[in-house]
Scaffold this active site. Structure first.
Site, PDB file in Angstrom:
ATOM      1  N   THR A 181      33.675  27.561  66.540  1.00 41.16           N
ATOM      2  CA  THR A 181      33.955  26.731  67.711  1.00 41.16           C
ATOM      3  C   THR A 181      33.292  27.237  68.986  1.00 41.16           C
ATOM      4  OG1 THR A 181      35.736  26.206  69.283  1.00 41.16           O
ATOM      5  CG2 THR A 181      36.133  28.043  67.814  1.00 41.16           C
ATOM      6  N   GLU A 210      34.751  27.422  71.620  1.00 47.06           N
ATOM      7  CA  GLU A 210      35.742  28.245  72.310  1.00 47.06           C
ATOM      8  C   GLU A 210      35.396  29.729  72.212  1.00 47.06           C
ATOM      9  OE1 GLU A 210      38.929  27.528  74.045  1.00 47.06           O
ATOM     10  OE2 GLU A 210      37.679  25.773  74.344  1.00 47.06           O
ATOM     11  N   TYR A 268      43.782  31.299  70.020  1.00 49.15           N
ATOM     12  CA  TYR A 268      43.000  30.449  69.112  1.00 49.15           C
ATOM     13  C   TYR A 268      41.589  30.993  68.965  1.00 49.15           C
ATOM     14  CZ  TYR A 268      40.108  26.467  67.731  1.00 49.15           C
ATOM     15  OH  TYR A 268      39.179  25.665  67.116  1.00 49.15           O
ATOM     16  N   LYS A 298      39.564  32.699  65.823  1.00 50.27           N
ATOM     17  CA  LYS A 298      38.317  32.102  65.320  1.00 50.27           C
ATOM     18  C   LYS A 298      37.161  33.112  65.368  1.00 50.27           C
ATOM     19  CE  LYS A 298      39.031  27.639  64.275  1.00 50.27           C
ATOM     20  NZ  LYS A 298      38.511  26.963  63.069  1.00 50.27           N
TER      21      LYS A 298
HETATM   22  N1  GDD Z   1      44.868  18.982  75.885  1.00 48.21           N
HETATM   23  C1  GDD Z   1      44.771  18.781  77.204  1.00 48.21           C
HETATM   24  N2  GDD Z   1      45.746  18.031  77.842  1.00 48.21           N
HETATM   25  N3  GDD Z   1      43.727  19.311  77.863  1.00 48.21           N
HETATM   26  C2  GDD Z   1      43.633  19.077  79.197  1.00 48.21           C
HETATM   27  C3  GDD Z   1      44.572  18.314  79.895  1.00 48.21           C
HETATM   28  C4  GDD Z   1      45.697  17.766  79.181  1.00 48.21           C
HETATM   29  O1  GDD Z   1      46.573  17.100  79.742  1.00 48.21           O
HETATM   30  N4  GDD Z   1      44.186  18.238  81.190  1.00 48.21           N
HETATM   31  C5  GDD Z   1      43.049  18.927  81.299  1.00 48.21           C
HETATM   32  N5  GDD Z   1      42.706  19.451  80.098  1.00 48.21           N
HETATM   33  C6  GDD Z   1      41.552  20.323  79.849  1.00 48.21           C
HETATM   34  C7  GDD Z   1      41.893  21.618  79.119  1.00 48.21           C
HETATM   35  O2  GDD Z   1      42.408  22.581  80.035  1.00 48.21           O
HETATM   36  C8  GDD Z   1      40.532  21.991  78.536  1.00 48.21           C
HETATM   37  O3  GDD Z   1      39.794  22.752  79.480  1.00 48.21           O
HETATM   38  C9  GDD Z   1      39.849  20.632  78.304  1.00 48.21           C
HETATM   39  O4  GDD Z   1      40.650  19.648  78.983  1.00 48.21           O
HETATM   40  C10 GDD Z   1      39.717  20.222  76.840  1.00 48.21           C
HETATM   41  O5  GDD Z   1      40.949  20.381  76.200  1.00 48.21           O
HETATM   42  P1  GDD Z   1      41.236  19.819  74.714  1.00 48.21           P
HETATM   43  O6  GDD Z   1      40.848  18.409  74.602  1.00 48.21           O
HETATM   44  O7  GDD Z   1      42.655  20.187  74.402  1.00 48.21           O
HETATM   45  O8  GDD Z   1      40.219  20.608  73.798  1.00 48.21           O
HETATM   46  P2  GDD Z   1      39.710  22.130  73.803  1.00 48.21           P
HETATM   47  O9  GDD Z   1      38.344  22.117  74.431  1.00 48.21           O
HETATM   48  O10 GDD Z   1      40.716  23.049  74.354  1.00 48.21           O
HETATM   49  O11 GDD Z   1      39.567  22.455  72.251  1.00 48.21           O
HETATM   50  C11 GDD Z   1      39.005  21.520  71.338  1.00 48.21           C
HETATM   51  O12 GDD Z   1      37.614  21.740  71.166  1.00 48.21           O
HETATM   52  C12 GDD Z   1      37.259  23.003  70.581  1.00 48.21           C
HETATM   53  C13 GDD Z   1      35.727  23.035  70.429  1.00 48.21           C
HETATM   54  O13 GDD Z   1      35.100  23.200  71.650  1.00 48.21           O
HETATM   55  C14 GDD Z   1      39.779  21.677  70.029  1.00 48.21           C
HETATM   56  O14 GDD Z   1      39.368  20.685  69.114  1.00 48.21           O
HETATM   57  C15 GDD Z   1      39.494  23.042  69.407  1.00 48.21           C
HETATM   58  O15 GDD Z   1      40.143  23.131  68.146  1.00 48.21           O
HETATM   59  C16 GDD Z   1      37.964  23.172  69.239  1.00 48.21           C
HETATM   60  O16 GDD Z   1      37.663  24.440  68.703  1.00 48.21           O
END
Ligand code: GDD
Length: 361
Positions: free
Chosen positions: A129, A131, A153, A157
């Site tokens: 990822t 991340e 997480y 990973k």
């Molecule tokens: N979930 C969420 N909810 N995220 C928010 C929100 C909210 O209300 N508001 C802002 N965000 C911001 C988070 O702080 C983060 O910086 C960004 O939106 C993306 O969050 P997510 O959609 O939850 O995904 P992620 O980037 O943390 O992780 C996803 O992508 C990764 C690959 O880059 C997941 O699918 C991981 O499993 C994956 O590894």
């Protein structure tokens, strides 16, 4: 000879898209899922034509003996290790469980392959990822960018990334990492920000909800479509030699941009005012169906610190050059088109839900 694939996490977004591709290619598909097994088909709630044929096996990545038995019995040609506790925010609340599934779980699968004597037969794909880049030291991030994980997480990973590399180098296994940037779709869970936005905005546009609370609107991501990304997962295992690849679009957008696109797809122009927790997204102009429920000046987006993370990753953008040069892969769907597809799908659900609400009087 029919090829056999084993997908951990087949019930998730990527598992579904990957199983679909492998079905089309004539694979015998096996999948590990934590959901109850009622038949040999996944894709409940979607049209029959979208359904997939797969042998489902109940279990999860914390259960070593079950994994070992399944790998031995299936003797797969290809293993796609997509199973994970994939919610970054949740990993701060459940760090040990996350480490067991996302870290040790990978080792359990690799050991199952090795101890079953399948090292020379089974090719292994690890869902790594973006991340891993965490607090990024360079942009865009490529296969040579140093890692700096920022969550339980990502730390788990990281263990899986290096364990995969080690099994390749120590045992000569065909094992590789796809370092995937965010990839979403209408099948994304609502706990991830893209789907939370498209579902929330669709509900607002039909009058089911007044506003949507989000966390860090400044976070920037490189968003692609899951259907594009699973194509690359398969391609990686068809190479002559194993290698690790970044999978990304090379374009970066903020959470605020994504909100703006989703609203625009519903006929709502949103403008943002204020900063930090006092920032609001306000309806500046509304046309079409949404105008029956959303008025100019309505506050549609609020910031709620409950959705902030103790440490966030705020500046991701990938360099997919290696995937393009070596495998001829490039994404077909832009982030904005994906957003429109997700909005259309969530709008259909919201309209249906709105019809089920009894009208007053
Ligand atoms: N979930 C969420 N909810 N995220 C928010 C929100 C909210 O209300 N508001 C802002 N965000 C911001 C988070 O702080 C983060 O910086 C960004 O939106 C993306 O969050 P997510 O959609 O939850 O995904 P992620 O980037 O943390 O992780 C996803 O992508 C990764 C690959 O880059 C997941 O699918 C991981 O499993 C994956 O590894």
């Amino acid at each position: 000879m029919t090829k056999r694939a084993f997908i951990t996490g087949i019930g998730g977004q990527d598992g579904w898209y990957l199983a679909q591709i492998l079905n089309e290619k004539g694979y015998e598909v096996h999948g590990l899922t934590r959901r109850p097994l009622d038949d040999e088909v996944i894709g409940d709630g979607v049209p029959a034509s979208d359904r997939l044929a797969a042998h489902l096996h109940f279990g999860d990545l914390t259960d070593s003996s079950n994994i070992a038995r399944l790998v031995r019995e299936i003797a797969p040609d290809e293993v796609y290790n997509l199973g994970a506790q994939s919610r970054v925010a949740a990993s701060f609340h459940a760090p040990l469980y996350t480490a067991s599934v996302d870290g040790l779980g990978t080792l359990r699968v690799l050991e199952a392959i090795r101890l079953s004597g399948l090292v020379d037969r089974t090719r292994f794909y690890q869902a790594s990822t973006a991340e891993l880049f965490g607090k990024v030291s360079q942009s865009p991030q490529s296969e040579t960018t140093p890692f700096y994980p920022r969550s339980p997480y990502a730390a788990a990973k990281l263990f899986s990334y290096w364990t995969t590399v080690n099994y390749r180098e120590a045992y000569g296994m065909f094992a590789c990492n796809g370092v995937l940037f965010n990839h979403d779709s209408p099948r994304r869970g609502k706990e991830f920000v893209t789907r939370k936005i498209t579902s929330g905005m669709a509900r607002i546009s039909v009058g089911l909800q007044r506003s949507l609370s989000l966390g860090n609107l400044d976070a920037k991501r490189d968003w692609g479509h899951a259907a594009d990304y699973v194509r690359m997962q398969w391609l990686m295992l068809q190479r002559d030699a194993p290698a690790d690849y970044v999978i990304a679009t090379g374009e970066q957008h903020s959470v605020r941009d994504f909100v703006t696109w989703a609203a625009a797809a519903l006929g709502i122009e949103i403008r943002f005012f204020g900063s930090g927790v006092d920032e609001h997204g306000i309806a500046a102009h509304v046309v079409g169906e949404a105008a029956a429920h959303v008025k100019q000046g309505d506050i549609l987006i609020r910031v709620d610190p409950r959705f902030f993370r103790p440490t966030d990753v705020v500046d991701l953008v990938g360099d997919p050059g290696r995937a393009l040069n070596e495998l001829g892969w490039s994404p077909l769907v832009t982030a904005r088109d994906m957003c429109a597809e997700m909005v259309a799908s969530d709008l259909a659900v919201a309209r249906r839900d709105a019809r089920h609400i009894p009208s007053e009087g």
